[in-house]
Design a protein around this motif. Sequence first.
Motif, mmCIF file in Angstrom:
data_model
loop_
_atom_site.group_PDB
_atom_site.id
_atom_site.type_symbol
_atom_site.label_atom_id
_atom_site.label_comp_id
_atom_site.label_asym_id
_atom_site.label_seq_id
_atom_site.Cartn_x
_atom_site.Cartn_y
_atom_site.Cartn_z
ATOM 1 N N ASN A 67 2.888 -3.416 5.165
ATOM 2 C CA ASN A 67 3.574 -4.524 4.707
ATOM 3 C C ASN A 67 4.080 -5.647 5.675
ATOM 4 O O ASN A 67 3.959 -6.762 5.708
ATOM 5 N N SER A 87 4.793 -3.070 -2.984
ATOM 6 C CA SER A 87 4.028 -3.654 -1.868
ATOM 7 C C SER A 87 2.961 -4.234 -2.532
ATOM 8 O O SER A 87 2.526 -5.399 -1.726
ATOM 9 N N GLU A 120 -0.783 2.324 -2.036
ATOM 10 C CA GLU A 120 -0.033 2.118 -0.553
ATOM 11 C C GLU A 120 0.324 3.641 -0.091
ATOM 12 O O GLU A 120 0.477 3.623 1.161
#
Length: 331
Positions: free
Chosen positions: A113, A84, A282
């Motif tokens: 994303n 990510s 993330e």
Amino acid sequence: MSGRIVIAGAGSIGCFVGGLLALGGEEVVLLARPRIAEEIGTHGLTLTSFEGWREQLEPTRLKVETDPAAALADAALVLVTVKSGATAEMAALIATHAPPSAAVISLQNGLANAAILRAALSNRAVYAGMVSFNVLHQGEGCFHRGTSGPLVIEAGAPPLVAPHLDIIAHGDMAAVLAGKLVYNLNNALNALSGLTLRQQLADRRWRLILAAAQDEALAVFQAEGIQPWSLGKVPVTRFPRILRLPNVLFRLVSRRGVRIDASARSSMWDDLERRRPTEIDELQGAVIAKAAALGLAAPVNHRIAEAIRAAEAAAAGSPRLDPAALLRRRS
């Protein structure tokens, strides 16, 4: 799918999915780092699964590129499988080198994303996707699938078909990605434990920490009005209660859930062992940020994130923590 499919970031997931697409007859190009490209050029790809099947693709059956311009030229579809943290960088490469007609699908962990890709590629069709299964790179071109689960792609995306892959379309990817995040909160705990997933989840002390982390995430999604999608028969909202069960009852109930190979470990464990940056920002980081924005607390996810960042800084692989160390910090 007609036309070239480019795997933008051929690591564990990218090589596994890309290899199966090539096995099914698609024209696939793996955009990989030199180390992976050299490994595949020497050994080809060996794809295996906990289910017992094994597929071999010789180097001559694969096209591997390290140059983004060469890989992305003439792409009809780009599957983004980078970590990510590299999404914005990959988006810039796609914008520069891929044809405007190329569609893009994110097959990455985390919630943001697809939005990052859409912002950078506003003139292109961009779709969210979700890989629910675990793949471990075992070296010499071998990539092993260690858990069950489908590949989920946003409805309207170009259709994909590959042997050994259950690929489904879904109209509510926010719910799908939320459900995957709840699952993925265990990635960090598995990495900190140094155990296999089966060993770690067999220890109720680790399960209690995971249950508390999931409670915090579910509270965030409830406040946002998102009902996380369940990958299996057991609803995600019941996970914390099931995780808190005594070991005997947990073993009975968990048989209805995701199937896990005896050797499977999380991708974050692999990142620590290979001294690579993890995706903690993330995963736990997303829960922490959303909780703060909503005025909610996420102390358990904070503590887990701190432990992962300490392990990253130490650069010594998994710290192989005793769960009591994290439990004590919570008190």
